[in-house]
Write an enzyme that holds these catalytic residues in place. Structure first.
Site, short mmCIF file in Angstrom:
data_model
loop_
_atom_site.label_atom_id
_atom_site.label_comp_id
_atom_site.label_asym_id
_atom_site.label_seq_id
_atom_site.Cartn_x
_atom_site.Cartn_y
_atom_site.Cartn_z
N LYS A 190 -2.34 -1.93 16.60
CA LYS A 190 -3.26 -0.56 15.73
C LYS A 190 -4.18 -0.07 16.67
CE LYS A 190 -0.92 -1.10 11.84
NZ LYS A 190 -0.94 -0.57 11.34
N SER A 226 -6.10 0.28 11.42
CA SER A 226 -6.63 -1.14 10.61
C SER A 226 -7.82 -1.76 10.98
CB SER A 226 -5.70 -2.13 10.96
OG SER A 226 -6.56 -3.12 10.73
N TYR A 283 -0.98 -7.76 16.51
CA TYR A 283 -1.09 -6.68 15.28
C TYR A 283 -2.29 -5.43 16.11
CZ TYR A 283 -2.51 -4.97 10.95
OH TYR A 283 -2.47 -4.17 9.62
N ILE A 335 1.02 -1.14 0.27
CA ILE A 335 0.20 0.13 -0.31
C ILE A 335 1.11 1.22 0.14
CG2 ILE A 335 -1.83 0.96 1.66
CD1 ILE A 335 -2.73 -1.11 2.64
N1 LIG Z 1 -3.32 -6.07 3.75
C1 LIG Z 1 -4.66 -5.31 4.16
O1 LIG Z 1 -5.04 -6.18 5.00
C2 LIG Z 1 -4.55 -4.14 5.34
C3 LIG Z 1 -5.37 -4.11 6.11
C4 LIG Z 1 -5.07 -2.88 7.29
C5 LIG Z 1 -3.96 -2.44 8.09
N2 LIG Z 1 -2.75 -2.19 6.44
C6 LIG Z 1 -2.14 -1.49 7.01
O2 LIG Z 1 -1.65 -0.96 5.64
C7 LIG Z 1 -0.50 -0.85 5.65
C8 LIG Z 1 0.81 -1.20 4.91
O3 LIG Z 1 0.92 -2.88 5.08
P1 LIG Z 1 0.79 -3.66 3.23
O4 LIG Z 1 -0.76 -4.40 3.86
O5 LIG Z 1 1.18 -2.63 2.31
O6 LIG Z 1 2.16 -4.42 3.84
P2 LIG Z 1 3.49 -4.97 2.78
O7 LIG Z 1 2.95 -4.75 1.74
O8 LIG Z 1 3.73 -6.08 3.79
O9 LIG Z 1 4.20 -3.65 3.25
C9 LIG Z 1 4.82 -3.15 5.01
C10 LIG Z 1 5.57 -2.46 4.37
O10 LIG Z 1 6.03 -2.23 6.18
C11 LIG Z 1 7.67 -2.29 6.21
N3 LIG Z 1 8.04 -2.39 7.29
C12 LIG Z 1 7.51 -3.64 8.12
N4 LIG Z 1 8.52 -3.39 8.93
C13 LIG Z 1 9.48 -2.30 8.84
C14 LIG Z 1 10.01 -1.71 9.93
N5 LIG Z 1 10.73 -2.39 11.08
N6 LIG Z 1 11.27 -1.21 9.76
C15 LIG Z 1 10.35 -0.31 8.67
N7 LIG Z 1 9.31 -0.15 7.65
C16 LIG Z 1 9.02 -1.75 7.96
C17 LIG Z 1 8.02 -3.05 5.23
O11 LIG Z 1 9.21 -3.63 4.38
P3 LIG Z 1 9.87 -4.51 3.53
O12 LIG Z 1 9.32 -4.29 2.48
O13 LIG Z 1 11.29 -4.23 4.00
O14 LIG Z 1 9.48 -5.48 5.20
C18 LIG Z 1 6.63 -2.48 4.16
O15 LIG Z 1 7.36 -1.71 3.41
C19 LIG Z 1 0.40 -1.30 7.21
O16 LIG Z 1 0.34 -0.57 8.37
C20 LIG Z 1 -1.22 -2.32 7.52
O17 LIG Z 1 -0.82 -2.70 8.86
C21 LIG Z 1 -2.70 -3.33 6.19
#
Ligand SMILES: NC(=O)c1ccc[n+]([C@@H]2O[C@H](COP(=O)([O-])OP(=O)(O)OC[C@H]3O[C@@H](n4cnc5c(N)ncnc54)[C@H](OP(=O)(O)O)[C@@H]3O)[C@@H](O)[C@H]2O)c1
Length: 284
Positions: A174, A143, A170, A23
């Site tokens: 959140k 979330s 998690y 995202i």
């Molecule tokens: N996907 C869903 O269904 C969903 C639903 C509700 C909320 N969200 C929220 O949306 C946001 C983005 O999630 P996403 O779904 O896009 O997940 P994603 O594709 O896994 O991306 C997560 C990002 O966070 C980074 N990250 C993780 N650990 C880190 C650390 N220790 N230091 C710095 N960066 C770190 C990752 O870096 P690396 O690639 O290096 O690991 C990646 O760039 C999150 O806050 C998540 O909780 C997602």
């Protein structure tokens, strides 16, 4: 599904954490398309560079920025460099996050809580002077999972992840994101800063990769695309100031009531006091 606002961000600077993938990557590209100069944050500059290259190939502006949220020393170094370079922060998008993993951060926080809440809390506190100077905006990607819990166990967040799926931890992280956004909206309203939190929806990104099957399979049946997952983030970052409700929680590009636990001032005060205690050495 509602489409985001079409407002532009010409002349603004936006920082997006976790922008190398998922995202955050999609949101960073879209904010740049709308005229913002984007700081693409990832754990290292090397990880951010492919997205910077994608943005510059579009004729838009971006630069890489290193931010490892699981190590408070690294968070402080990154934030202080940003402040000392005098970078304007018109939009601070706290998007990075992890789920379904087990462990501890470098300073001994439960892994998910340490990255999603504590790392972002310290980063936000340290760079807030730059946001205040710009009368800027903070967009916290939380979330729908924040509705799943109504309290934060301050002893548990100092221990290794206890549940198999990591989903309880998690949800706690959140709820902390939503509470912190409400606190910041009140604390920085005097400077014209607006702060919101949001739910991007259930999105088929990499975030679920460590959740064991069959939980992951079940989970991923009804998910939307990463492009759709960026809609509410882009909406909250680009919407005209007069239309954005500071302190609110957004879902599908519109306001939605939060978990009542996040509105409980005593619970928020307890989290803020604990968080300030944990990161206090870095704020002096
Ligand atoms: N996907 C869903 O269904 C969903 C639903 C509700 C909320 N969200 C929220 O949306 C946001 C983005 O999630 P996403 O779904 O896009 O997940 P994603 O594709 O896994 O991306 C997560 C990002 O966070 C980074 N990250 C993780 N650990 C880190 C650390 N220790 N230091 C710095 N960066 C770190 C990752 O870096 P690396 O690639 O290096 O690991 C990646 O760039 C999150 O806050 C998540 O909780 C997602």
């Amino acid at each position: 599904m509602r489409q985001p606002t079409t407002d532009r961000l010409d002349g603004k600077t936006a920082l997006v954490t976790g922008a190398n993938t998922g995202i955050g990557r999609t949101a960073a590209i879209e904010l740049a398309r709308r005229g913002a100069t984007v700081l693409v944050c990832a754990r290292s500059e090397d990880k951010a560079r492919p997205v910077v290259d994608e943005i510059t190939a579009l004729g838009a502006k971006a630069r890489p920025w290193a931010l490892e949220l699981g190590d408070l020393d690294a968070v402080a170094t990154s934030a202080r460099a940003l402040v000392s370079e005098g970078i304007a922060l018109d939009r601070l998008v706290l998007n990075a996050g992890l789920a379904g993993q087990q462990g501890l951060t470098k300073q001994g926080f439960e892994l998910t809580f340490g990255v999603n809440h504590v790392g972002h809390f310290l980063f936000g506190e340290l760079v807030m002077p730059r946001v205040r100077e710009c009368k800027g905006r903070v967009v916290v990607v939380a979330s729908g999972n924040h509705y799943q819990v109504d309290a934060i166990d301050f002893a548990a967040v100092r221990q290794r992840t206890r549940t198999v799926t990591g989903l309880h931890e998690y949800s706690v992280s959140k709820l902390a994101n939503v509470m912190t956004a409400i606190d910041w909206s009140k604390l920085h309203a005097d400077a014209g800063v607006k702060v919101v939190s949001l739910n991007p929806g259930r999105i088929a990104s990499d975030i679920w990769r460590r959740i064991p099957n069959p939980f992951r399979w079940l989970f991923m049946q009804t998910m939307r695309t990463v492009e759709q997952g960026a809609y509410t983030t882009v909406h909250c970052a680009a919407l005209a100031d007069r239309e954005l409700v500071s302190g609110a929680y957004y879902n599908d590009c519109r306001e939605k009531p939060v978990n009542p636990a996040a509105l409980d001032e005593a619970k928020r005060r307890a989290l803020r006091d604990a968080s300030l205690g944990w990161v206090g050495d870095y704020l002096r």
